[in-house]
Design an enzyme around this catalytic site. Sequence first.
Site, PDB file in Angstrom:
ATOM      1  N   GLN A 259       0.829  -1.196   0.000  1.00 45.10           N
ATOM      2  CA  GLN A 259       0.000   0.000   0.000  1.00 45.10           C
ATOM      3  C   GLN A 259       0.865   1.248   0.000  1.00 45.10           C
ATOM      4  O   GLN A 259       0.606   2.209  -0.730  1.00 45.10           O
ATOM      5  CB  GLN A 259      -0.904  -0.005   1.238  1.00 45.10           C
ATOM      6  CG  GLN A 259      -2.164   0.800   1.058  1.00 45.10           C
ATOM      7  CD  GLN A 259      -2.980   0.273  -0.085  1.00 45.10           C
ATOM      8  OE1 GLN A 259      -3.135  -0.932  -0.275  1.00 45.10           O
ATOM      9  NE2 GLN A 259      -3.484   1.166  -0.910  1.00 45.10           N
ATOM     10  N   HIS A 328      -9.175  -1.005   2.031  1.00 46.55           N
ATOM     11  CA  HIS A 328      -8.813  -2.426   2.047  1.00 46.55           C
ATOM     12  C   HIS A 328      -8.648  -2.887   3.485  1.00 46.55           C
ATOM     13  O   HIS A 328      -8.053  -2.188   4.294  1.00 46.55           O
ATOM     14  CB  HIS A 328      -7.466  -2.649   1.354  1.00 46.55           C
ATOM     15  CG  HIS A 328      -7.383  -2.107  -0.034  1.00 46.55           C
ATOM     16  ND1 HIS A 328      -6.668  -0.959  -0.344  1.00 46.55           N
ATOM     17  CD2 HIS A 328      -7.917  -2.544  -1.194  1.00 46.55           C
ATOM     18  CE1 HIS A 328      -6.768  -0.727  -1.643  1.00 46.55           C
ATOM     19  NE2 HIS A 328      -7.526  -1.668  -2.190  1.00 46.55           N
ATOM     20  N   ASP A 361      -5.891  -6.498  -6.259  1.00 47.79           N
ATOM     21  CA  ASP A 361      -5.549  -5.422  -7.190  1.00 47.79           C
ATOM     22  C   ASP A 361      -5.538  -5.905  -8.635  1.00 47.79           C
ATOM     23  O   ASP A 361      -5.747  -5.116  -9.551  1.00 47.79           O
ATOM     24  CB  ASP A 361      -4.146  -4.872  -6.872  1.00 47.79           C
ATOM     25  CG  ASP A 361      -4.159  -3.925  -5.694  1.00 47.79           C
ATOM     26  OD1 ASP A 361      -5.244  -3.415  -5.357  1.00 47.79           O
ATOM     27  OD2 ASP A 361      -3.083  -3.697  -5.100  1.00 47.79           O
ATOM     28  N   HIS A 420     -52.790  18.483  -8.976  1.00 46.20           N
ATOM     29  CA  HIS A 420     -52.502  17.088  -8.647  1.00 46.20           C
ATOM     30  C   HIS A 420     -53.807  16.372  -8.278  1.00 46.20           C
ATOM     31  O   HIS A 420     -54.099  15.281  -8.773  1.00 46.20           O
ATOM     32  CB  HIS A 420     -51.544  16.992  -7.448  1.00 46.20           C
ATOM     33  CG  HIS A 420     -50.104  17.259  -7.774  1.00 46.20           C
ATOM     34  ND1 HIS A 420     -49.653  18.493  -8.180  1.00 46.20           N
ATOM     35  CD2 HIS A 420     -49.010  16.455  -7.745  1.00 46.20           C
ATOM     36  CE1 HIS A 420     -48.345  18.432  -8.394  1.00 46.20           C
ATOM     37  NE2 HIS A 420     -47.929  17.206  -8.132  1.00 46.20           N
TER      38      HIS A 420
END
Lengths: 438, 438
Positions: A259, A328, A361, A420
Amino acid sequence: MPLRLAASDSDFETRFTALVEARRETDTDIARDVAAIIADVRARGDDAVAEYTEKFDGFSLNETTWSVDREERTSALDRLDKDLRDALELAAGRIRTFHEKQRPQDSQTIDAAGVRMGSRWSAVETAGLYVPGGRAAYPSSLLMNAIPALVAGVEHIVMVTPTPGGEINPLILAAAEIAGVGEIYRIGGAQAVAALAFGTDTVPSADVIVGPGNAWVAEAKRQLYGTVGIDMVAGPSEIVVIADRDNDPDWIAADLLSQAEHDPTSQSILFTDCVEFADAVDRAVETQLAMLTTEETAQTSWANNGAIICVDTLDDALPLSDRLAPEHLELAVADPDALFLRVRHAGSVFLGRLTPEAIGDYVGGPNHVLPTGRRARFSSGLSVLDFMKRTSFLRCDEQSLEAIGPAAVRLAEAEGLPAHARSVAMRLPRREPENRSD
Amino acid sequence: MPLRLAASDSDFETRFTALVEARRETDTDIARDVAAIIADVRARGDDAVAEYTEKFDGFSLNETTWSVDREERTSALDRLDKDLRDALELAAGRIRTFHEKQRPQDSQTIDAAGVRMGSRWSAVETAGLYVPGGRAAYPSSLLMNAIPALVAGVEHIVMVTPTPGGEINPLILAAAEIAGVGEIYRIGGAQAVAALAFGTDTVPSADVIVGPGNAWVAEAKRQLYGTVGIDMVAGPSEIVVIADRDNDPDWIAADLLSQAEHDPTSQSILFTDCVEFADAVDRAVETQLAMLTTEETAQTSWANNGAIICVDTLDDALPLSDRLAPEHLELAVADPDALFLRVRHAGSVFLGRLTPEAIGDYVGGPNHVLPTGRRARFSSGLSVLDFMKRTSFLRCDEQSLEAIGPAAVRLAEAEGLPAHARSVAMRLPRREPENRSD
């Protein structure tokens, strides 16, 4: 030196909260410049895009240079090493298979009142795919962004990538061929994002724009969110590893470094219930750092943003990890499923000692485009759904309108919306359209 | 007078394109003011919120006035007319039933290589619900925003609503009781949105913020997108009606007016294959306008943004409607399903002559929070998914890592990420960790 915390420290809560709240994003004040580029591209189209490309990429756009021609693409694929091509195709196949399961199902029901209703999904027409130039141009990211769009049924995938000096990474071209990208334009930055959002004479307009990019690209996407769909607001990458003493410290050190080597702003955090193991990982990180061609980046990331946190039991790590809501999360323990049941906020979870994050990955199957910066609290990784939208539908007949229509009339009257109320009341049997003035 | 077009006109394409591209949103330059309010609330919390509330709402926040107490809420419900309460409960029940079908399913597979992977959904912890004050405070919207959150499993629903002079619509309080909203704070505007995004001493922080609001609220949500999840960037409401000559012109006129009465920026568009029917609807609109308490708004909307478009056949209307990608689409024909099959971009579709759009506003079941301003090309109505997120997971064992790991190593090497490659390679049998410097 990474941060070192222990849950038993008296100031743990204060220091952990500071870790949770630390912003690793650089506050670059580029919003105004990006807004100006967007407005200019919107107003002047191709001419503006060409000027910015000349200025920022030193690349001259003309009839023959706007797009990458098919021959250049197929030859990049043909010239690829066989083992690398096999690896890309394995990855593409696995990503495709995983994402095919994400295709949503249409639904339809007729309820007790006789109203028919449901939802129907459809793909967007055009997806724009941003691929960075230079070092951060990862073929794996291209696959992760393009394949969900194709699986969704998107007809046109339009890729943009800056090519300073005309240079384009052949690995990217090969991956685009394997993924099935339709067109590739040699443009980048905020100007490329704006061109995709509005369309120009040369560049088709996209409904959704995805893909990683630098701060300018990210800001352009953020500003154009709403004009088009975007994948997410992305920040620096991060990993949390929860590991017991039975792991090989070298393996866990490598995971933390995988990482850290992405970017100086990346973050790697280890939770463990064993101080000796923590020390061993710390030493292993130092040893391995020296072996990496990415040492400088990984060293900066680990020293500035890394952390090793000792907890009494690994169970204690779970609520802390949830507060970080990491992109992760590795659960490097003998029974990862038991821990995973209690995880609430994480982008993607890697179960057991034999599932390093790097597998995800590249070749796992699930998407590696994931929410960062605590956004896993409310958002998800890239999926087929990001390239689709849902249309709901409703159908009444005489009986069902009679059953539910009067309630609609009553509510419309209470909300002060007489048209309406009329539009429903006129269709009801034995009830005259009312001329209400209340 | 509404715009009148015919597909047979020589300049039709030009004029229809202008209609598609017309921006009805007012370009209010409030971005900077909103940014300043957000920064202030982030820095000073409750104090800043109280100052803006005093300034903009003329309402003084103190210990007893920040939130609406339970007694005030239950008494609003108790005092509600029985028929209105029945209508709200019918609506709430139908909305709940429809949205319960949207709950996503977790998935898990073990593939041929032996890799276990899948996705697990979970709800966000806290949803913030913005409810406007004054005229636009619709109890139906409160139900449409709150119920999907509850169905998703959100634990805390925190509502904010401005109460100038302390006034709060009892119908809103009653709807909040029926929907099951947890807490209600008497704050509004950009300051309320910022308070929800960051949390203050009094107001809990929300993971997702939904609900309609004025331009300041909309801009605050847009700016805070990424810090929190938001429902959508919303613009003026709109309807497209596709109707043949066999309709009652009065019914179709009422449907067009039901959209027009919302706001002067609303838009109502009729497509028909019959000039005489078009004329009849046009006359019916004029007649009905005079009967409405909302005449002024509806008249402005219809005159400025309304359109009647004659096409040769109703089939010709479908690609034109797709270009508009309307929020609401009525198919007022004998066989609406046949037309619906060919609709690609629309937020919600109302099938047949007996399904006026207003039914969907209140009691149909599908959500009435829908994409506007051509955003149905890429986005969907509000759903349970807006309050949930997906965590993917992956698990390899020795065999499966051996099957797919080498490809990950190869790709990591090609991308110049040696720690990625090492983290996988170290776990592979009969393969030494490599110290690559290529």
